[in-house]
Design an enzyme around this catalytic site. Structure first.
Site, PDB file in Angstrom:
ATOM      1  N   ALA A 164       9.727  -0.251  -4.450  1.00 14.83           N
ATOM      2  CA  ALA A 164       9.979   0.187  -5.824  1.00 14.83           C
ATOM      3  C   ALA A 164       8.702   0.121  -6.671  1.00 14.83           C
ATOM      4  CB  ALA A 164      11.099  -0.650  -6.420  1.00 14.83           C
ATOM      5  N   ARG A 165       8.467  -1.023  -7.269  1.00 12.97           N
ATOM      6  CA  ARG A 165       7.259  -1.266  -8.036  1.00 12.97           C
ATOM      7  C   ARG A 165       6.832  -2.716  -7.828  1.00 12.97           C
ATOM      8  NH1 ARG A 165       6.521   3.405  -8.304  1.00 12.97           N
ATOM      9  NH2 ARG A 165       6.426   4.742 -10.141  1.00 12.97           N
ATOM     10  N   GLU A 211      -2.498  -1.893  -7.696  1.00 12.10           N
ATOM     11  CA  GLU A 211      -2.798  -0.936  -6.614  1.00 12.10           C
ATOM     12  C   GLU A 211      -3.968  -0.051  -7.039  1.00 12.10           C
ATOM     13  OE1 GLU A 211       0.702   1.423  -6.055  1.00 12.10           O
ATOM     14  OE2 GLU A 211       1.948  -0.327  -5.777  1.00 12.10           O
ATOM     15  N   HIS A 238       1.500   2.388  -0.691  1.00  7.28           N
ATOM     16  CA  HIS A 238       2.375   3.113  -1.635  1.00  7.28           C
ATOM     17  C   HIS A 238       2.603   4.545  -1.112  1.00  7.28           C
ATOM     18  CE1 HIS A 238       3.792   3.523  -6.067  1.00  7.28           C
ATOM     19  NE2 HIS A 238       4.468   4.358  -5.280  1.00  7.28           N
ATOM     20  N   ILE A 281      18.220   6.033  -4.390  1.00  6.14           N
ATOM     21  CA  ILE A 281      17.454   5.529  -3.238  1.00  6.14           C
ATOM     22  C   ILE A 281      18.197   4.359  -2.585  1.00  6.14           C
ATOM     23  CG2 ILE A 281      15.292   4.419  -2.525  1.00  6.14           C
ATOM     24  CD1 ILE A 281      13.895   6.081  -4.768  1.00  6.14           C
TER      25      ILE A 281
END
Ligand code: 8YV
Length: 308
Positions: free
Chosen positions: A225-226, A255, A273, A150
């Site tokens: 990403a996270r 989330e 997201h 990515i």
């Protein structure tokens, strides 16, 4: 022949009918009786953020495969899966471009105030010249944190914008960009710091208050990403006090019930997201989830196995 029993840990709407057609699906969110059905369940379907916890695996003594609708495996208890010889398959490869696109979209939206501009026009204010000037994107310096597939796809896009690219990664990659092992230094040298690293313990809170201060009052953070990669309390404080200029965020702690402090900040662009959330990619991801399960139960090699 009796249908194989599987446990769905998340709804996976795009393939829920196909899963139901082919398998007996126990839906975790409907509290299935795992004492009773657990021993018959041979596969798990889940998504990246949900993963598979140790407590779920414990109830499934016969599970053979975890098929993930996503590429992140940070929420899966991989050591336990390995110990038990459970195969894991992800949707590696098909979402790379969409996630890179989303990072670029957030970068441009944040820098050029796209969302504020939309709200301004809708407000009916005829004094368009009073809309504040924004910040240029082309030619700026970008630090990419995590140069996997990515990160590399993103770098290709940024090159088209004449941006200078540096990166931090576990090890140098074979790329024409500057490798900067120290994240604080990467941030200090960047106009935009973009996170495309994997989540998990090794990257937890590596973007902390010091990194954000190094990014500085003109710097912007993008995260596709996270949430766990960023110390979110430090991020909110840096945004509130303008110690960084802004953030474009697709991922968060907790989330989808994220900190309400984000809702009052003017210097953020927020996304639910949704980086892999295009029709094309979600269909391809769904096909891989089904294809990996089918391959496993046909005794064939998985299409996109995780090597762990
Ligand atoms: C989600 C993701 O899986 O690939 C990942 O790890 O986080 C995403 O692609 C997707 O949003 C479904 O929840």
């Amino acid at each position: 022949m009796n249908k194989i029993e599987i446990l769905a840990l998340a709804p996976l709407a795009i393939i829920s009918k196909a899963l139901e057609d082919q398998y007996v699906v126990h839906r975790f969110w409907e509290n299935p009786d795992l004492e009773k059905h657990g021993p018959n369940i041979r596969a798990i379907a889940t998504n990246g953020p949900t993963g598979v916890s140790a407590s779920v695996l414990e109830k499934l003594p016969a599970v053979e495969i975890i098929s993930v609708f996503g590429v992140g495996v940070d929420a899966i208890d991989l050591p336990e899966a390995k110990r038990r010889g459970i195969a894991v398959a992800t949707t590696q490869g098909v979402l790379t471009d969409d996630v890179a696109d989303q990072a670029l979209a957030l970068l441009i939206a944040l820098s050029r105030q796209t969302v504020a501009g939309d709200q301004f026009v809708r407000s009916g204010n005829p004094s368009w010249s009073s809309f504040p000037l924004t910040r240029r994107v082309t030619g700026k310096k970008v630090g990419i944190l995590g140069l996997g597939s990515i990160g590399k796809a993103l770098a290709r896009r940024l090159m088209a914008l004449d941006m200078t690219i540096s990166y931090t990664n576990r090890k140098p990659a074979d790329v024409p960009f500057q490798f900067v092992p120290d994240i604080e230094k990467l941030a200090a040298d960047s106009d935009f710091l973009i996170i495309t690293a994997s989540g998990g313990e090794s990257s937890r809170h590596i973007v902390n208050a010091r990194v954000l201060d190094a990014l500085g009052p003109k710097g912007m953070l993008i995260n596709v990403a996270r949430g766990s990669v960023v110390d979110e309390e430090a991020l909110i404080s840096a945004l509130e006090n303008r110690r960084i200029a802004g953030a474009g965020l697709d991922v968060f702690d907790n989330e989808p019930r994220i900190s309400p402090k984000f809702f009052t900040l003017k210097n953020v662009v927020l996304a639910p997201h949704a980086a892999s959330g295009t029709v094309e990619t979600r269909e391809a991801m769904g096909k891989l989830v089904l294809g990996n399960l089918a391959a496993h139960f046909a005794g064939e090699p998985l299409l996109t196995p995780l090597d762990f």
